[in-house]
Design an enzyme around this catalytic site. Structure first.
Site, short mmCIF file in Angstrom:
data_model
loop_
_atom_site.label_atom_id
_atom_site.label_comp_id
_atom_site.label_asym_id
_atom_site.label_seq_id
_atom_site.Cartn_x
_atom_site.Cartn_y
_atom_site.Cartn_z
N ASP A 131 51.51 49.76 -8.12
CA ASP A 131 52.34 48.82 -8.87
C ASP A 131 52.88 47.66 -8.03
O ASP A 131 53.83 47.02 -8.42
CB ASP A 131 53.52 49.60 -9.49
CG ASP A 131 54.35 48.74 -10.45
OD1 ASP A 131 53.77 47.89 -11.12
OD2 ASP A 131 55.57 48.93 -10.48
N CYS A 186 46.67 55.86 -31.54
CA CYS A 186 47.90 55.30 -32.11
C CYS A 186 47.79 55.21 -33.63
O CYS A 186 48.80 55.27 -34.35
CB CYS A 186 48.18 53.92 -31.53
SG CYS A 186 48.73 53.92 -29.81
N CYS A 189 50.40 53.91 -36.67
CA CYS A 189 51.79 54.00 -36.23
C CYS A 189 52.24 52.68 -35.61
O CYS A 189 51.54 52.07 -34.81
CB CYS A 189 51.95 55.12 -35.20
SG CYS A 189 53.61 55.26 -34.51
N CYS A 192 56.75 51.74 -32.04
CA CYS A 192 57.16 50.97 -30.86
C CYS A 192 57.41 49.51 -31.21
O CYS A 192 58.37 48.89 -30.75
CB CYS A 192 56.14 51.10 -29.73
SG CYS A 192 54.48 50.52 -30.12
N CYS A 196 61.45 47.78 -31.12
CA CYS A 196 61.79 46.88 -30.02
C CYS A 196 62.84 45.86 -30.49
O CYS A 196 62.55 45.02 -31.34
CB CYS A 196 60.56 46.16 -29.49
SG CYS A 196 60.92 45.04 -28.12
N CYS A 212 60.99 41.10 -22.92
CA CYS A 212 61.24 42.53 -22.71
C CYS A 212 62.59 42.74 -22.02
O CYS A 212 62.96 42.02 -21.10
CB CYS A 212 60.12 43.11 -21.86
SG CYS A 212 60.27 44.88 -21.53
N CYS A 240 64.22 49.65 -19.72
CA CYS A 240 64.32 50.03 -21.14
C CYS A 240 63.22 51.03 -21.44
O CYS A 240 62.08 50.87 -21.00
CB CYS A 240 64.17 48.80 -22.03
SG CYS A 240 64.23 49.17 -23.80
N CYS A 243 60.53 51.84 -26.40
CA CYS A 243 59.18 51.96 -26.97
C CYS A 243 58.52 53.28 -26.57
O CYS A 243 57.60 53.75 -27.27
CB CYS A 243 58.31 50.77 -26.56
SG CYS A 243 57.94 50.65 -24.79
N CYS A 247 57.87 56.87 -29.27
CA CYS A 247 56.45 57.16 -29.41
C CYS A 247 56.22 58.64 -29.73
O CYS A 247 56.67 59.52 -28.98
CB CYS A 247 55.71 56.81 -28.12
SG CYS A 247 53.94 57.21 -28.15
#
Length: 310
Positions: A131, A186, A189, A192, A196, A212, A240, A243, A247
């Site tokens: 990351d 998914c 659905c 999310c 938000c 975001c 945060c 989302c 799920c």
């Protein structure tokens, strides 16, 4: 057993011995489709003030430019879902930041991982990423069969949802490649998207990073959060998880067994008053090994002031 099969077995066993929950392997190749999507995303300015995302574009989409002679991309997942949750009505902190900084934890594991492979396979070359380098880790995770990209932009696994850190090791050894994950579970659905509060999640698996809450509370360096966001943070002070929390796949999440991710007492219990009264010296001491230090003392105080007046 061929060398390719033998080496692949060594890779999978080494990953498991170091505590990684999943390990997948993909052929090192240029990600042309991802390159187009990333380019469009950047052109629309959805990275906000995160200008570093414009850098090293070619490296992001071509592993052979990151590691000359690269043949395999190994993706590793490490569960961080906490065994405890914050008390109610406190400034909220994203679950990934409950314990020690994952960059440090996983970099140590990656070094040990590569050393083990060298001991058992030979003089191989590789680079590990967590990351903090131009690697499209979620795309590689999908390419290596570990899961699919959800509508919230996170990697989702059928087994335990999305509360995972993703690490990548690009190496010059040829391995047996896993089949890409091609299904999308998914379905229809939209939890999310609907949940938000800043409308950062758009149809088509597009996340507008510049809207975001995590961007505002961590990445945004200006001392003023846009006024139009007032009342939309729902007490999120650092990051945060909305989302992910909504799920349905995360109902399968299980607590991590990594001791380094054990929640810090302050994270679980600090009230608005505690955060307001903490000194910069204490902040640096308490959170010196925590991801929370990324926002810095002034950033946390800015965030706290913003959500206190919601």
């Amino acid at each position: 057993m061929s060398n390719k099969d033998k080496y692949t077995q060594i890779v999978k066993e080494a990953a498991a011995s170091l505590g990684f929950d999943f390990c997948g392997i993909a052929q090192a190749k240029k990600l042309d489709d991802d390159a187009r999507r990333l380019e469009q995303w950047l052109e629309k300015g959805m990275h906000g003030s995160m200008k570093y995302m414009e850098n090293y574009f070619d490296l992001r989409v071509d592993p052979q430019k990151l590691v000359p002679g690269a043949r395999s991309v190994i993706t590793l997942l490490l569960n961080y879902f906490p065994s405890q949750k914050q008390n109610e009505n406190l400034p909220k902190i994203s679950k990934y930041a409950y314990g020690k900084d994952y960059h440090d934890v996983i970099k140590n594991k990656l070094r040990a991982f590569l050393q083990t492979l060298r001991e058992k396979i030979g003089d191989i070359h590789g680079r590990g990423f967590v990351d903090s380098a131009p690697v499209l880790e979620r795309s590689w995770a999908q390419q290596s069969g570990l899961g699919w990209i959800g509508k919230n932009g996170n990697l989702l696994t059928k087994q335990h949802g999305s509360f995972y850190f993703i690490a990548t090791l690009i190496t010059d050894i040829e391995l047996k490649y896993d089949d890409p994950f091609v299904k999308d579970y998914c379905g229809s659905c939209t939890k999310c998207i609907d949940s938000c509060p800043t409308e950062a999640i758009l149809p088509g698996k597009i996340v507008d990073g510049s809207k975001c809450i995590s961007y505002f509370t961590i990445e945004l360096k200006e001392m003023m959060i846009p006024a139009e966001m007032k009342g939309k943070f729902d007490n999120w002070m650092f990051g945060c998880d909305i989302c992910q929390d909504v799920c349905p796949w995360n109902r399968f999440s299980k607590a991590t067994n990594q001791a380094e991710f054990t929640p810090a007492r302050e994270v679980l219990n600090f009230s608005f008053r505690d955060w307001k009264e903490i000194t910069e010296e204490s902040f640096k001491k308490i959170f010196k090994d925590s991801p929370i230090r990324r926002a810095k003392f002034d950033g946390i105080q800015r965030n706290l002031k913003f959500i206190s007046s919601e």
